[in-house]
Design an enzyme around this catalytic site. Structure first.
Site, PDB file in Angstrom:
ATOM      1  CG  ASP A 135       2.536  -2.021  -5.971  1.00  0.00           C
ATOM      2  OD1 ASP A 135       2.374  -1.750  -7.270  1.00  0.00           O
ATOM      3  OD2 ASP A 135       1.536  -2.804  -5.521  1.00  0.00           O
ATOM      4  CG  HIS A 182      -4.999  -5.003   5.019  1.00  0.00           C
ATOM      5  ND1 HIS A 182      -3.863  -4.711   5.897  1.00  0.00           N
ATOM      6  CD2 HIS A 182      -4.837  -5.070   3.984  1.00  0.00           C
ATOM      7  CE1 HIS A 182      -2.986  -4.906   5.052  1.00  0.00           C
ATOM      8  NE2 HIS A 182      -3.202  -5.213   3.801  1.00  0.00           N
ATOM      9  CG  ASN A 209      -7.402  -3.820  -3.178  1.00  0.00           C
ATOM     10  OD1 ASN A 209      -8.172  -3.428  -4.214  1.00  0.00           O
ATOM     11  ND2 ASN A 209      -6.211  -4.342  -3.141  1.00  0.00           N
ATOM     12  CB  CYS A 267       6.179 -20.812  -5.821  1.00  0.00           C
ATOM     13  SG  CYS A 267       5.623 -20.115  -7.347  1.00  0.00           S
ATOM     14  CB  CYS A 319       2.253  -4.761  -1.033  1.00  0.00           C
ATOM     15  SG  CYS A 319       1.243  -4.205  -1.741  1.00  0.00           S
TER      16      CYS A 319
END
Ligand code: ZN
Length: 490
Positions: free
Chosen positions: A192, A134, A132, A443, A259
């Site tokens: 978000d 940054h 978180n 993935c 994000c």
């Protein structure tokens, strides 16, 4: 001490620092309360949830509406024509709710507490993680592991102890939304995910709260002030549009990237959070935050602000229409009520078509990361295929040896309209591949891989079950956990 033990020890120390800081805060608050009650003989002006917030009223008997230190603290904004003493007093008597103590919520909280709102509420159920930091500038390395609400309140309190801070250490849900949101004048949606956006908008319409909504992803952001003016649903003189007026339908579930997966540049989300604080300050200073006594001329026509960090023209503004005549939430036709919302009969998760983790493969169509590692160890990977469907930037950082890279977005674009009847082009398959060679899909965390495996089966690539087509459960995250702890996970 090996690397794992050192990481563990460092985490433990961070937690200890975080606990000690919290204790220190509590002690300071207790001391403040004692000092205050012994000097004034009263402490009823101390905000209930302050923890450190000091007086919100001037000393009794003072002839000035603000305390001396407040004139000093807010002087530079007080002298602006758009704020003035009345605007400052409005800010001081206002209460603002920030939902989401992340990349948007951190800068928004900083500027709102700096500007001197009376009460700042923060809603978030998460704890601070290293990934978180940054962009979520109010948190810090020493507070990794601490609840985000506490971390953000602590940061804001250091900035301005005049504000009362109220921490709601939980996610907003249909059940708790009314109780929390009803205590505030203005709401900032700093979350978000679409599910929370619709819930927040609905509850703001029903409780008549202006809503400043922003989002940011990768290098783009958007901002809109909703429900402004906050008229009741179906009001004849109209109110500002709600989130559903602007976005009646959620984005397709498979296009939703948070994000965590889609990536985000710190300053981009920072810009959007700062703009949210700015819009909230403008609303409150103009008297709109309190609703009824505001000057209608102050209401700007609704507009959607788009920001693109990579564009030659980074800011664009699009004028929006007012409320939609048939809006589900805010029109005269709306049947939405607080009771219905609280009962949970509106399923926001289902409405947005998202359920995480998804489950579209049967257990026997999935193998564990450790099992795939056995396949590698036995050299069977030469007679099978591993398809890595993460996006290029993830793949470039680290991948499993021998993996064929077909990004999920490219896969979707290529096969979106393919049905079982046609013979799809599989140009990513090496030419010499035997038709029965098993195909394993991997993935990031095991959602996209299921969708790809399912699609391959639907296209008949599994030769009616003769060929194994499946995925690696839990994706590269599981690979790091079960097989290779050194692999960078992004
Ligand atoms: Zn609406």
């Amino acid at each position: 001490m090996n690397a794992d033990a050192a990481t563990h020890k460092a985490e433990e120390l961070r937690r200890q620092i975080s606990r000690t800081e919290k204790e220190l805060q509590d002690l300071r608050a207790q001391l403040q309360e004692l000092e205050s009650s012994s000097t004034n003989g009263r402490h009823d002006h101390i905000p209930e949830e302050s923890g450190s917030g000091t007086a919100t009223a001037p000393a009794p008997g003072s002839k000035w509406p603000l305390k001396e230190e407040e004139y000093a603290r807010y002087g530079r904004q007080l002298i602006l024509p758009s704020i003035g003493i009345n605007g400052q007093l409005r800010l001081k008597s206002s209460s603002v709710l920030i939902i989401g103590a992340g990349g948007l919520g951190c800068p928004a909280a900083a500027y709102l507490s700096g500007a001197g709102v009376g009460t700042l509420g923060i809603v978030d159920g998460d704890t601070v993680e290293v990934s978180n930091l940054h962009r979520q500038i109010a948190h810090s390395t020493s507070r990794v592991g601490a609840p985000k609400v506490d971390s953000l309140a602590q940061y804001s309190r250091d900035l301005n102890p005049e504000v009362a801070y109220r921490c709601h250490g939980e996610h907003l849900t249909p059940q708790n939304a009314e109780a929390i949101v009803s205590r505030y004048d203005v709401v900032l949606d700093c979350t978000d995910h679409p599910t929370s956006r619709y819930l927040i908008s609905d509850v703001c319409v029903l409780l008549r709260k202006p809503l400043v909504s922003a989002s940011a992803l990768r290098t783009d952001g958007q901002l809109i002030v909703l429900n402004n003016p906050p008229a009741p649903p179906g009001a004849a003189d109209g109110g500002g549009p709600c989130y559903r007026c602007v976005f009646p339908r959620p984005p397709p579930a498979d296009s939703v990237v948070s994000c965590g997966e889609g990536g985000i540049l710190g300053p981009v989300v920072g810009v959007m959070g700062v703009l949210q604080a700015l819009e909230a300050i403008k609303l409150i200073a103009a008297g709109i935050g309190k609703g009824d006594n505001a000057d209608p001329k102050q209401w700007n026509a609704p507009s959607l602000l788009l920001f693109s960090a990579t564009s030659s023209e980074p800011f664009r503004s699009i004028r929006m229409r007012s409320r939609k005549p048939k809006c589900f939430a805010c029109s005269a036709e709306s049947t939405l009520t607080l009771k219905e919302l609280k009962s949970g009969s509106l399923d926001y998760v289902q409405f947005c078509g998202v359920s995480t983790p998804i489950s579209v493969l049967r257990p026997e169509e999935r193998i564990s990361a450790a099992d795939y590692n056995d396949i590698l160890a036995q050299g069977l990977n030469t007679t099978s295929l591993l398809l890595d469907v993460r996006e290029k930037e993830h793949f470039d950082i680290a991948s499993i040896p021998g993996a064929i890279h077909v990004p999920f977005s490219a896969f979707q674009a290529k096969y979106r309209s393919t049905t079982g009847g046609e013979k799809p082009s599989l140009d990513w398959l090496p030419e010499e591949t035997p038709s029965e060679a098993p195909i394993y899909v991997v993935c990031r965390v095991g959602n996209d891989s299921q969708l790809v495996a399912r699609k391959l089966k639907d296209m008949g690539i599994d030769s009616d079950g003769k060929r194994f087509v499946g995925d690696i459960k839990g994706g590269m995250r599981a690979w790091k956990r079960e097989v290779d702890g050194t692999m960078p996970f992004t």
